[in-house]
Write an enzyme that holds these catalytic residues in place. Structure first.
Site, mmCIF file in Angstrom:
data_model
loop_
_atom_site.group_PDB
_atom_site.id
_atom_site.type_symbol
_atom_site.label_atom_id
_atom_site.label_comp_id
_atom_site.label_asym_id
_atom_site.label_seq_id
_atom_site.Cartn_x
_atom_site.Cartn_y
_atom_site.Cartn_z
ATOM 1 N N CYS A 1 2.657 1.687 12.469
ATOM 2 C CA CYS A 1 3.836 2.200 11.764
ATOM 3 C C CYS A 1 4.559 3.225 12.617
ATOM 4 C CB CYS A 1 3.434 2.862 10.456
ATOM 5 S SG CYS A 1 2.112 2.013 9.624
ATOM 6 N N GLY B 1 0.828 -1.193 0.000
ATOM 7 C CA GLY B 1 0.000 0.000 0.000
ATOM 8 C C GLY B 1 0.868 1.252 0.000
ATOM 9 N N HIS C 1 -2.761 -7.285 2.605
ATOM 10 C CA HIS C 1 -2.696 -7.809 3.978
ATOM 11 C C HIS C 1 -3.694 -7.158 4.921
ATOM 12 C CE1 HIS C 1 -0.434 -4.741 6.422
ATOM 13 N NE2 HIS C 1 -0.007 -4.343 5.241
HETATM 14 C C1 LIG Z 1 -1.623 -0.090 6.170
HETATM 15 C C2 LIG Z 1 -1.890 1.157 5.430
HETATM 16 C C3 LIG Z 1 -1.053 1.572 4.389
HETATM 17 C C4 LIG Z 1 0.218 0.861 4.044
HETATM 18 O O1 LIG Z 1 0.028 -0.378 3.438
HETATM 19 P P1 LIG Z 1 1.274 -1.390 3.453
HETATM 20 O O2 LIG Z 1 0.866 -2.466 2.488
HETATM 21 O O3 LIG Z 1 1.376 -1.887 4.845
HETATM 22 O O4 LIG Z 1 2.468 -0.648 2.991
HETATM 23 C C5 LIG Z 1 -1.391 2.722 3.702
HETATM 24 N N1 LIG Z 1 -2.494 3.414 4.010
HETATM 25 C C6 LIG Z 1 -3.327 3.049 5.004
HETATM 26 C C7 LIG Z 1 -4.546 3.857 5.276
HETATM 27 C C8 LIG Z 1 -3.055 1.905 5.751
HETATM 28 O O5 LIG Z 1 -3.865 1.566 6.740
#
Ligand SMILES: *Cc1c(COP(=O)(O)O)cnc(C)c1O
Length: 394
Positions: free
Chosen positions: A326, A71, A201
């Site tokens: 994070c 993401g 995920h």
């Molecule tokens: C978890 C998340 C991401 C990041 O996704 P990853 O696949 O973990 O890099 C980005 N934006 C939001 C809103 C998220 O909750």
């Protein structure tokens, strides 16, 4: 009892998803770009079929689906890619103060490279106003990025209204839908967005695979340079197993979605009302109406630290989060809680509980039994709380 209540951070991989992935590690292991032999062609055919399935789930065209490794990558690509490809038109970007760090940090990077960014305020429930977006648009605005649903406090943003505004002003609109998938219907045509990020995920798919939807006609530069994969827009040997897992997880997420959403809402509301009944001096962060994500609960407990709540919950087998995973490891209060107007000392004491499809009433009741004495115990050690109690003669 083991209770996992951190589904906004990540979710478990479904068995059916894993089964869908395994053949691409064992039998169909070919490089999808190797067309001169069978096992390569089989991988190439699989990628085509998988892309079609993902497009169908999102209401997109097959050639508008681009796979990424996360993401975060999808968000980074959308923002930096559009900024660099459109800098002859302008250098102004609009986003909000409560975006995920993937969006905020990409914007900060662009600010160091000649771009200007407006970070919109939100109201006290975390809502971005479409009027504010419109007022912030200038002649040199090239991109607006507003998330579909917030990962910390669960606010669902008025995405189709913001998309309307952007369309009227001919500004490209990106939305981070990472938290929305599996929790509400997501269709790019209905939303009217130009770009949309998601991550497997967060909806019971594998880690390390995401999608960026890019509407045909959007000008975007490459972020990952190298080979000609993803129709020349993103280099890297295709992660066929990951893509297959994402497609399967997305199909499963959208199956009986309304029913699952209702179930999660019920558990969410049990948690919210249970906590409000049993624990004094607490504050629900985020909306209390149907603009709240069906699986998210976020409370601030005055006079104590979020981290100490997590430690004591962990000792009882409960996995939860304070702010976003994070940002954990840093003791800074959450940027989202500060943006909705919480003072620093209250923004520290927040707890996020996020239920999932598999969460049970029994698990919710266990949390409601374990949490109040934990809060009471921590407050008993807080000199501040003691003073307040003395003043109130309690
Ligand atoms: C978890 C998340 C991401 C990041 O996704 P990853 O696949 O973990 O890099 C980005 N934006 C939001 C809103 C998220 O909750």
């Amino acid at each position: 009892m083991k209770v996992y209540m951190d589904n906004n951070a990540t979710t478990s991989l479904k068995k059916e998803v894993l089964e869908e992935m395994l053949p691409y590690y064992t039998e169909i292991y070919g490089n999808a770009s190797s067309k001169f032999y069978e096992v390569g062609r089989a991988a190439e055919a699989a990628v085509l079929e998988i892309r079609e399935r993902v497009a169908k789930q999102l209401g997109a065209k097959t050639n508008e689906i681009y796979f990424t490794a996360s993401g975060c990558e999808a968000d980074n690509w959308a923002i930096k890619g559009v900024a660099f490809a459109n800098k002859n038109k302008g250098n102004h970007i609009i986003t909000s103060k409560i975006e995920h760090h993937a969006v905020l940090s990409a914007c900060e990077f662009l600010e160091k490279n000649g771009f200007e960014v407006t970070y919109l305020d939100v109201d006290k429930t975390g809502r971005v106003s479409p009027d504010d977006v419109e007022k912030a648009i200038r002649d040199n605005t090239i991109l607006v990025s507003i998330m579909t649903a917030n990962n910390e406090i669960g606010t669902i943003e008025p995405i189709s209204e913001i998309a309307e505004v952007c369309k009227r002003h001919k500004v490209i609109f990106h939305t981070d839908s990472v938290q929305a998938i599996g929790h509400m219907p997501i269709n790019v045509a209905e939303l009217g967005v130009d770009m949309l990020s998601l991550s497997a995920h967060k909806f019971h798919g594998p880690k390390g695979v995401g999608v960026l939807y890019i509407r045909n006609g959007v000008r975007i530069d490459n972020l990952i340079h190298g080979g000609g994969q993803e129709r020349g827009k993103r280099a890297a040997t295709e992660n066929v197993a990951g893509m297959a897992g994402l497609a399967k997880a997305l199909e499963l997420a959208n199956t009986d979605l309304a029913e699952k959403t209702e179930k999660m809402k019920h558990l969410r509301d049990m948690l919210i009302s249970g906590i409000q009944e049993k624990i004094p001096y607490c504050r629900l962060n985020g909306p209390a109406d149907d603009t709240r994500l069906c699986n998210n609960v976020n409370f601030s407990f005055q006079y104590i630290e979020g981290e100490s709540i997590l430690m004591l919950l962990d000792m009882k087998g409960i996995a939860a989060s304070s702010g976003s995973a994070c940002a954990s490891g840093s003791l800074d209060p959450s940027h989202v809680l500060l943006a909705i107007g919480l003072p620093h000392e209250i923004a520290h004491g927040s707890l996020r509980l996020s239920v999932g499809e598999d969460t049970t009433e029994e698990e919710v009741n266990y949390v409601l039994e374990v949490l109040p004495p934990i809060i009471e115990r921590l407050r008993a050690m807080s000199p501040l709380y003691e003073e307040i109690m003395r003043k109130e003669n309690k």
